[in-house]
Design an enzyme around this catalytic site. Structure first.
Site, PDB file in Angstrom:
ATOM      1  N   GLY A 183      -6.878   0.671   2.130  1.00  0.00           N
ATOM      2  CA  GLY A 183      -7.995   1.456   2.516  1.00  0.00           C
ATOM      3  C   GLY A 183      -7.488   2.555   3.581  1.00  0.00           C
ATOM      4  O   GLY A 183      -6.632   3.301   3.732  1.00  0.00           O
ATOM      5  N   CYS A 188       2.812   7.076  10.366  1.00  0.00           N
ATOM      6  CA  CYS A 188       2.864   7.428   8.866  1.00  0.00           C
ATOM      7  C   CYS A 188       4.212   8.133   8.486  1.00  0.00           C
ATOM      8  O   CYS A 188       4.283   8.714   7.589  1.00  0.00           O
ATOM      9  CB  CYS A 188       1.700   8.469   8.780  1.00  0.00           C
ATOM     10  SG  CYS A 188       0.133   7.455   9.031  1.00  0.00           S
ATOM     11  N   SER A 204      -6.146   7.256   9.169  1.00  0.00           N
ATOM     12  CA  SER A 204      -5.126   7.246   8.235  1.00  0.00           C
ATOM     13  C   SER A 204      -5.691   6.597   6.887  1.00  0.00           C
ATOM     14  O   SER A 204      -6.727   5.760   6.961  1.00  0.00           O
ATOM     15  CB  SER A 204      -4.057   6.237   8.803  1.00  0.00           C
ATOM     16  OG  SER A 204      -3.662   7.035  10.114  1.00  0.00           O
ATOM     17  N   ARG A 251       0.945  -1.190   0.001  1.00  0.00           N
ATOM     18  CA  ARG A 251      -0.049   0.010   0.065  1.00  0.00           C
ATOM     19  C   ARG A 251       0.945   1.258   0.127  1.00  0.00           C
ATOM     20  O   ARG A 251       2.112   1.056   0.208  1.00  0.00           O
ATOM     21  CB  ARG A 251      -0.729   0.065   1.224  1.00  0.00           C
ATOM     22  CG  ARG A 251       0.023   0.018   2.681  1.00  0.00           C
ATOM     23  CD  ARG A 251      -0.909   0.504   3.873  1.00  0.00           C
ATOM     24  NE  ARG A 251      -0.333   0.222   5.005  1.00  0.00           N
ATOM     25  CZ  ARG A 251       0.623   1.106   5.387  1.00  0.00           C
ATOM     26  NH1 ARG A 251       0.891   2.142   4.539  1.00  0.00           N
ATOM     27  NH2 ARG A 251       1.371   0.940   6.551  1.00  0.00           N
ATOM     28  N   ILE A 265       4.751   3.587   7.818  1.00  0.00           N
ATOM     29  CA  ILE A 265       4.244   2.625   8.956  1.00  0.00           C
ATOM     30  C   ILE A 265       3.048   3.033   9.391  1.00  0.00           C
ATOM     31  O   ILE A 265       3.039   4.228   9.877  1.00  0.00           O
ATOM     32  CB  ILE A 265       5.586   2.573   9.912  1.00  0.00           C
ATOM     33  CG1 ILE A 265       5.431   1.151  10.945  1.00  0.00           C
ATOM     34  CG2 ILE A 265       5.911   3.735  10.591  1.00  0.00           C
ATOM     35  CD1 ILE A 265       6.215   0.888  11.823  1.00  0.00           C
TER      36      ILE A 265
END
Length: 242
Positions: A166, A184, A153, A86, A90
């Site tokens: 997603g 992130c 997120s 994706r 992290i």
């Protein structure tokens, strides 16, 4: 939710509630749905709703460098680390977090990727709004934010025009594991949850219902609730069971 009128140009969209599910098993199911769609065996779009046991997932840009604790510490805490394809860096998934995987044919729905991501943000914002929480976006960083803290997120992948992975909305999520990473890939970002702002737990079934309703509204689709067993049968899924 009422079934969608399935025309020749617009596929139906199925909403599937999963029980708490291991991250790899849920990913296997996503990939099976993507394969069924890209090979033409499945016409309907599918949105999976799930909670995961505690896990850190890494994005295409990596993320292990933003893990602030040792592997031994994670093993002691019972938290695994999973690489994924994706977008993003992290992040953490765990019980009490609403994770939604929209497996959508973006081309057939005439959605650009940036529009799709913005729509996912709006669905989270509207879901939070059900409890009077005024969340919003940050022009510099994707996701949903509340008073400078991150509430939700997003990280997706698109394969042959079909989205998967997603969003993750912190509902009753344990915040402690977020302190073991730079979420992130962002330094000095604090994560938050609906529970924290409401000073009490939120019913997850209500959160799932609200998310389904707002995804339908944002993208202008009607959802048909389909059981996991029905989905298995439709895509002839023979991977690890859920």
């Amino acid at each position: 939710m009422e079934p969608e009128n399935n025309s020749n140009t617009t596929p139906a969209c199925w909403w599937v509630n999963l029980p708490e599910t291991d991250y790899q098993r849920a990913l296997d199911l996503q990939l099976a749905v993507v394969a069924a769609k890209t090979t033409g065996r499945l016409d309907a779009d599918v949105i999976l709703s799930v909670e995961h046991p505690r896990v850190f997932t890494l994005g295409r840009r990596g993320g292990r460098e933003n893990l602030c604790v040792t592997d031994d510490f994670l093993a002691e805490k019972g938290v695994s680390v999973m690489p994924t394809d994706r977008g993003g860096n992290i992040t953490y998934h765990g019980p009490g977090q609403l994770v939604v995987y929209p497996i959508i044919d973006l081309n057939r729905r005439r959605l650009k990727v940036v529009e799709f991501v913005s729509g996912l943000e709006q669905a989270m914002i509207r879901t939070a709004g059900h409890w009077g929480i005024l969340a919003g976006t940050d022009p510099a960083n994707r996701g949903v934010w509340l008073d400078g803290d991150k509430l939700g997120s997003i990280g997706i992948t698109v394969r042959r025009g079909v989205s998967f992975h997603g969003l993750a909305l912190n509902v009753n999520t344990d915040m402690e594991p977020f302190g073991w990473i730079n979420p992130c890939g962002l330094n000095q970002v604090r994560m938050t949850s609906l529970e924290r702002h409401l000073n009490g737990p939120v019913a997850m079934d209500v959160a799932r219902h609200e998310m389904a309703a707002h995804l339908a509204a944002v993208f202008g689709i009607a959802l048909t609730t389909v059981s996991l067993e029905q989905l298995y049968a439709e895509i002839e899924f023979v991977g690890s069971g859920i």
